[in-house]
Scaffold this motif. Structure first.
Motif, PDB file in Angstrom:
ATOM      1  N   GLU A 116       0.836  -1.201   0.000  1.00 51.64           N
ATOM      2  CA  GLU A 116       0.000   0.000   0.000  1.00 51.64           C
ATOM      3  C   GLU A 116       0.866   1.244   0.000  1.00 51.64           C
ATOM      4  N   LEU A 117       0.504   2.180  -0.854  1.00 53.61           N
ATOM      5  CA  LEU A 117       1.148   3.488  -0.879  1.00 53.61           C
ATOM      6  C   LEU A 117       0.112   4.531  -0.481  1.00 53.61           C
ATOM      7  N   GLY A 118       0.204   5.020   0.770  1.00 54.54           N
ATOM      8  CA  GLY A 118      -0.725   6.030   1.264  1.00 54.54           C
ATOM      9  C   GLY A 118      -0.360   7.404   0.728  1.00 54.54           C
ATOM     10  N   LEU A 119      -1.344   8.116   0.228  1.00 54.94           N
ATOM     11  CA  LEU A 119      -1.091   9.394  -0.453  1.00 54.94           C
ATOM     12  C   LEU A 119      -1.730  10.545   0.323  1.00 54.94           C
ATOM     13  N   TYR A 120      -1.184  10.820   1.493  1.00 58.01           N
ATOM     14  CA  TYR A 120      -1.707  11.905   2.321  1.00 58.01           C
ATOM     15  C   TYR A 120      -1.552  13.258   1.646  1.00 58.01           C
ATOM     16  N   SER A 121      -0.353  13.531   1.126  1.00 61.25           N
ATOM     17  CA  SER A 121      -0.101  14.844   0.527  1.00 61.25           C
ATOM     18  C   SER A 121      -0.974  15.060  -0.696  1.00 61.25           C
ATOM     19  N   LEU A 122      -1.113  14.037  -1.521  1.00 56.09           N
ATOM     20  CA  LEU A 122      -1.958  14.155  -2.709  1.00 56.09           C
ATOM     21  C   LEU A 122      -3.406  14.433  -2.312  1.00 56.09           C
ATOM     22  N   THR A 123      -3.898  13.718  -1.304  1.00 50.09           N
ATOM     23  CA  THR A 123      -5.277  13.901  -0.861  1.00 50.09           C
ATOM     24  C   THR A 123      -5.498  15.311  -0.328  1.00 50.09           C
ATOM     25  N   ARG A 124      -4.542  15.787   0.470  1.00 48.20           N
ATOM     26  CA  ARG A 124      -4.653  17.134   1.028  1.00 48.20           C
ATOM     27  C   ARG A 124      -4.630  18.181  -0.088  1.00 48.20           C
ATOM     28  N   GLU A 125      -3.726  18.030  -1.039  1.00 48.16           N
ATOM     29  CA  GLU A 125      -3.619  18.997  -2.135  1.00 48.16           C
ATOM     30  C   GLU A 125      -4.884  18.995  -2.997  1.00 48.16           C
ATOM     31  N   LEU A 126      -5.401  17.787  -3.282  1.00 50.49           N
ATOM     32  CA  LEU A 126      -6.593  17.692  -4.129  1.00 50.49           C
ATOM     33  C   LEU A 126      -7.813  18.274  -3.431  1.00 50.49           C
ATOM     34  N   SER A 127      -7.921  18.029  -2.125  1.00 47.50           N
ATOM     35  CA  SER A 127      -9.085  18.536  -1.397  1.00 47.50           C
ATOM     36  C   SER A 127      -9.071  20.060  -1.288  1.00 47.50           C
ATOM     37  N   ARG A 129      -8.457  21.870  -3.873  1.00 45.52           N
ATOM     38  CA  ARG A 129      -8.922  22.339  -5.182  1.00 45.52           C
ATOM     39  C   ARG A 129     -10.330  21.856  -5.524  1.00 45.52           C
ATOM     40  N   ILE A 130     -10.669  20.664  -5.014  1.00 51.85           N
ATOM     41  CA  ILE A 130     -11.952  20.048  -5.341  1.00 51.85           C
ATOM     42  C   ILE A 130     -12.713  19.787  -4.051  1.00 51.85           C
ATOM     43  N   ASP A 131     -13.987  20.136  -4.016  1.00 54.52           N
ATOM     44  CA  ASP A 131     -14.814  19.873  -2.840  1.00 54.52           C
ATOM     45  C   ASP A 131     -15.129  18.381  -2.775  1.00 54.52           C
ATOM     46  N   PRO A 132     -14.662  17.668  -1.739  1.00 56.00           N
ATOM     47  CA  PRO A 132     -14.931  16.230  -1.652  1.00 56.00           C
ATOM     48  C   PRO A 132     -16.420  15.886  -1.580  1.00 56.00           C
ATOM     49  N   GLU A 133     -17.239  16.866  -1.188  1.00 55.62           N
ATOM     50  CA  GLU A 133     -18.672  16.593  -1.110  1.00 55.62           C
ATOM     51  C   GLU A 133     -19.346  16.666  -2.482  1.00 55.62           C
ATOM     52  N   ASP A 134     -18.615  17.141  -3.461  1.00 57.86           N
ATOM     53  CA  ASP A 134     -19.100  17.091  -4.844  1.00 57.86           C
ATOM     54  C   ASP A 134     -18.624  15.758  -5.407  1.00 57.86           C
TER      55      ASP A 134
END
Length: 281
Positions: A116-127, A129-134
């Motif tokens: 498993e490669l956990g992508l904390y930084s990617l998730t934080r950066e994407l969130s 820019r993009i609303d996770p509730e959309d």
């Protein structure tokens, strides 16, 4: 029934990429049974073991297996199986059970996980820019980001790990993140978790070239949440990195560790030594 909305960004689990399936097997050898058998039969059993190990290490299929002599832990061998599918992992375990050697071994423990490669930084950066509730926009953006990550050569190498030839020693252990009142990893915000894991990663990179680390996730697959596999050229490197990481906040405040197993990968010469010890009795 209405569909469940995605959590707010602060509650998001990290995105992750999954690679090869992993099976850790702890093996105890029936030495007294081997000594009681006809020497020719005992040698044949050990030859079947050596033949399996040679076949597994050749890497003829996607994946490989390694056999390690262990000191301590109450076992004789650790076998690590890495395969690209769950079905191939089952087959590797079945090969062991059907071999002539199987009559002389006890599988003390088995642990199932997936690299498993956990992508904390990617998730934080994407969130940011993009609303996770959309849901539609989030799912599309996340799929694109994960596909881009998987195309990177170094990411593929981490998801399909190979033990370096110059690092014959192994250390494995399971671990969890704490869920205690006031000390619950899963109650932290994404920002807090990402920050802690970034610091944890920086510490680990200080051991680059000295240790190779494989993290495999086991939520829903086994009793702990992750398995950690380390390879090194010197077993004292395991003591060094674990000692330092105990002081890191991600470990000191939120990590629980299971039992450690340490061994050295067997060479063809060591299999011959086992055969000779049986022949000499």
């Amino acid at each position: 029934m209405t569909s469940r909305s995605l959590p707010h960004a602060s509650e998001l689990p990290p995105a992750s990429l999954d690679g090869w399936y992993v099976l850790h097997q702890s093996i105890e050898l029936d030495w007294s049974g081997l000594r009681a058998r006809d020497p020719a039969e005992a040698r044949e059993a050990l030859k079947s073991f050596a033949g399996l190990a040679e076949k597994w290490s050749a890497g003829a299929e996607p994946g490989w297996s390694g056999v390690y002599r262990v000191a301590g832990s109450g076992i004789d061998f650790l076998i690590l199986h890495f395969r690209n599918t769950f079905d191939r992992l089952i087959e590797a375990a079945r090969e062991l059970k059907l071999s002539a050697w199987a009559d002389h071994v006890l599988v003390r423990e088995e642990y199932l996980s997936v690299v498993e490669l956990g992508l904390y930084s990617l998730t934080r950066e994407l969130s940011g820019r993009i609303d996770p509730e959309d849901r539609e926009a989030w799912d599309a953006a996340l799929a694109d980001a994960l596909a881009e990550e998987r195309r990177k050569g170094y990411v593929r190498r981490r998801l399909e790990p190979r033990q370096p030839e110059h690092m014959p020693y192994v250390c494995t252990y399971p671990m969890d993140k704490r869920r205690n009142p006031g000390q619950n990893w899963y109650a932290l915000s994404l920002e807090e978790r990402a920050g802690l894991m970034a610091a944890h990663g920086r510490l680990g990179r200080r051991f680059a070239g000295r240790i190779v680390q494989v993290i495999s996730g086991s939520m829903g697959l086994d009793d702990w949440e992750w398995a950690v596999t380390l390879w090194a050229g010197d077993p004292l490197e395991f003591k060094a990195i674990i000692s330092e990481m105990r002081y890191d906040a991600a470990s000191a405040e939120y990590a629980e560790f299971g039992p450690f197993t340490v061994g050295k990968r067997m060479s063809a010469g060591e299999f011959e030594g086992l055969l000779a010890s049986v022949a000499a009795r």
